[in-house]
Design an enzyme around this catalytic site. Structure first.
Site, PDB file in Angstrom:
ATOM      1  N   ASP A   1       0.688   4.641   1.189  1.00 28.40           N
ATOM      2  CA  ASP A   1      -0.612   5.250   1.091  1.00 28.40           C
ATOM      3  C   ASP A   1      -1.414   4.940   2.179  1.00 28.40           C
ATOM      4  O   ASP A   1      -1.283   4.225   3.026  1.00 28.40           O
ATOM      5  CB  ASP A   1      -0.946   4.965  -0.471  1.00 28.40           C
ATOM      6  CG  ASP A   1      -1.204   3.488  -0.806  1.00 28.40           C
ATOM      7  OD1 ASP A   1      -0.699   2.693   0.036  1.00 28.40           O
ATOM      8  OD2 ASP A   1      -2.150   2.836  -1.421  1.00 28.40           O
TER       9      ASP A   1
ATOM     10  N   ASP B   1      -3.844   2.707   2.894  1.00 28.75           N
ATOM     11  CA  ASP B   1      -4.034   1.180   3.110  1.00 28.75           C
ATOM     12  C   ASP B   1      -2.627   0.364   2.868  1.00 28.75           C
ATOM     13  O   ASP B   1      -2.424  -0.967   3.296  1.00 28.75           O
ATOM     14  CB  ASP B   1      -5.214   0.537   2.346  1.00 28.75           C
ATOM     15  CG  ASP B   1      -4.654   0.177   0.860  1.00 28.75           C
ATOM     16  OD1 ASP B   1      -3.847   1.186   0.293  1.00 28.75           O
ATOM     17  OD2 ASP B   1      -4.978  -0.592   0.380  1.00 28.75           O
TER      18      ASP B   1
ATOM     19  N   SER C   1      -7.812   3.293  -0.216  1.00 25.84           N
ATOM     20  CA  SER C   1      -6.447   3.427  -0.507  1.00 25.84           C
ATOM     21  C   SER C   1      -5.950   4.630  -0.282  1.00 25.84           C
ATOM     22  O   SER C   1      -5.817   5.555   0.719  1.00 25.84           O
ATOM     23  CB  SER C   1      -6.276   2.950  -1.848  1.00 25.84           C
ATOM     24  OG  SER C   1      -4.796   2.825  -2.109  1.00 25.84           O
TER      25      SER C   1
ATOM     26  N   ASP D   1      -0.678  -0.379   0.540  1.00 20.75           N
ATOM     27  CA  ASP D   1      -0.121  -1.528  -0.660  1.00 20.75           C
ATOM     28  C   ASP D   1       0.715  -0.878  -1.533  1.00 20.75           C
ATOM     29  O   ASP D   1       1.243  -1.572  -2.565  1.00 20.75           O
ATOM     30  CB  ASP D   1      -1.511  -1.971  -1.094  1.00 20.75           C
ATOM     31  CG  ASP D   1      -2.281  -0.803  -1.960  1.00 20.75           C
ATOM     32  OD1 ASP D   1      -1.847   0.341  -1.709  1.00 20.75           O
ATOM     33  OD2 ASP D   1      -3.409  -1.532  -2.773  1.00 20.75           O
TER      34      ASP D   1
END
Length: 453
Positions: free
Chosen positions: A246, A248, A109, A250
């Site tokens: 960010d 990833d 992440s 999400d």
């Protein structure tokens, strides 16, 4: 022995805590756990193997970790569709879209490039409950599935993974983004391919930064944890809005045309009011965590929208959304969940709908964000204390009551113990920063004195 799974999968320093061997073992264990039940039995009776989607963000260690995951799954009799580098919410969507049995996302992440993580999604693209993660962890010490011959799994490339996701995102929009100039910060991460494409296809004028991932620059001075470059770029290009993801993708945070930060609470306020006006906010209810700003609570009350509070963590937001059949929830960090379109937080989806509201109303982001007044908030972490005794200490309880009395309806106090270390988090919101700072530091000192180990 501490629990291997954290709040969002298994994370650690790649090639130290998170090794290829651990990735292989976790994949084999997940195959044992996630291919049980009637669904798996039906597949086998039809001569079909279970299917899993595997994806990753672009950090360099993701290459060998995802390879180890795919090997572990295939060696356990699971067919693997390798989606390559795509956002976490894309992986979750694809699991449901192709009716896969489960999926694995390799990502850490918003963490720096040396870290990595493995998170599992169940059938339908939903996150695993704690008890299922515990079963996977327990299977690390058991015999694994070891089929032979034609029963071993195959590994194939999921060639149209990103295209499917982009078509899905475009299909969620209530209106085009024509007339809006957007700067996208893709954090040199998993959004670098999909986000610019989908915003452009939706009709926006797009300027892109942070979209040149090289495996080691993910989240490095860019993305939702570093908004200065985005704000600067918005001002330089005279853009209407900046959207930051960010690593990833999400999460989504934003900046307005003057470079002011619009956080997750403000984004949720904008979306909740819009959805309520359009009659698509289920039960006129928003789900948020206890850390969301007091201003969000007041804004929802002013707009006749109920607010359900959960513990900190997107999994608790998801649980509340599912239990109530609700449509919108999220966290201050920009992890926003729109359950009609996604099973997890989706930063690209959130950004699209935020910009769509600007296009629909003709209002600037600052005008839309004015629905909520952000109260000054301070968080003080008091470390090295007996956090288990927090709620039984009468002196601390009285100090909290006194602070709440002083604040009245112009502020809020929240003390909560850490779930992972001997620490108490002291949060105070007030009408002005000086009051928030004074009360938070005073409460922190009392906690430190009363609960010292």
């Amino acid at each position: 022995m501490p629990r291997l799974f954290g709040t969002d999968g298994v994370r650690g320093l790649a090639n130290r805590e998170l090794t290829a061997g651990l990735a292989l073992g976790l994949a084999q264990a997940s195959a044992s756990v996630l291919t049980q039940g009637r669904r798996a039995e039906l597949r086998r009776s039809q001569g079909r193997r279970p299917v899993a989607v595997v994806a990753r963000d672009p950090r360099v260690s993701g290459e060998f970790i995802s390879a180890a995951v795919a090997a572990g799954l295939a060696s356990s009799g699971v067919d693997v569709l390798d989606a390559g580098v795509i956002p976490t919410p894309a992986a979750a969507f694809l699991i449901a879209d192709i009716d896969a049995d489960f999926g694995v996302m390799v990502s850490a992440s918003h963490n720096p490039a040396p870290d990595n993580g493995i998170k599992f999604f169940a059938f339908g693209g939903t996150k695993l409950p704690d008890e299922v993660e515990d079963r996977i962890e327990a299977y690390l010490d058991r015999d694994v599935l070891m089929p032979i011959g034609g029963d071993v799994g195959r590994i194939r490339r999921f060639a149209d993974a990103e295209d499917r996701y982009i078509v899905h995102l475009l299909g969620t929009l209530p209106n085009p983004l024509a007339g809006i100039h957007v700067v996208l910060d893709c954090a040199h991460g998993a959004a670098a391919g999909a986000s610019p494409r989908v915003f452009t296809d939706a009709g926006a004028k797009v300027t892109v930064i942070g979209a040149e991932p090289d495996g080691i620059n993910i989240n490095d001075g860019v993305g939702s944890t570093h908004l200065d470059n985005l704000a600067k770029s918005v001002l330089e290009h005279g853009a209407d809005v900046g959207i930051a993801h960010d690593g990833d993708a999400d999460r989504c945070l934003a900046v307005d045309k003057d470079g002011n930060i619009i956080d997750g609470d403000q984004i949720m306020a904008i979306l909740a009011v819009s959805m309520a006006e359009r009659g698509v906010l289920t039960d006129r209810t928003l789900v948020a965590t206890v850390m969301s700003n007091l201003g969000l609570r007041k804004a929802m009350a002013d707009n006749d929208i109920r607010m359900v509070e959960t513990k900190v963590g997107d999994r608790y937001v998801l649980e509340a959304l599912g239990a109530g059949g609700l449509s919108l929830g999220g966290e201050q960090s920009g992890h926003v969940i729109m359950t009609k379109y996604a099973t997890t937080g989706d930063g690209i989806l959130t950004g699209l709908h935020l910009v769509a509201e600007m296009a629909r109303t003709g209002k600037s982001l600052a005008e839309l964000a004015s629905v909520m007044t952000v109260y000054p908030q301070i968080l003080v972490n008091v470390r090295g204390v007996d956090h288990h005794a927090l709620h039984s200490d009468e002196v601390i309880a009285q100090a909290v009551t006194d602070a709440e009395t002083e604040l009245g309806d112009t502020g809020r106090v929240l003390l909560r113990p850490s779930g992972t270390e001997p620490m108490v988090r002291v949060m105070v919101e007030a009408a002005d920063q000086a009051t928030a700072d004074r009360l938070a530091n005073a409460l922190a000192e009392i906690v430190r004195e009363r609960l010292a180990n």
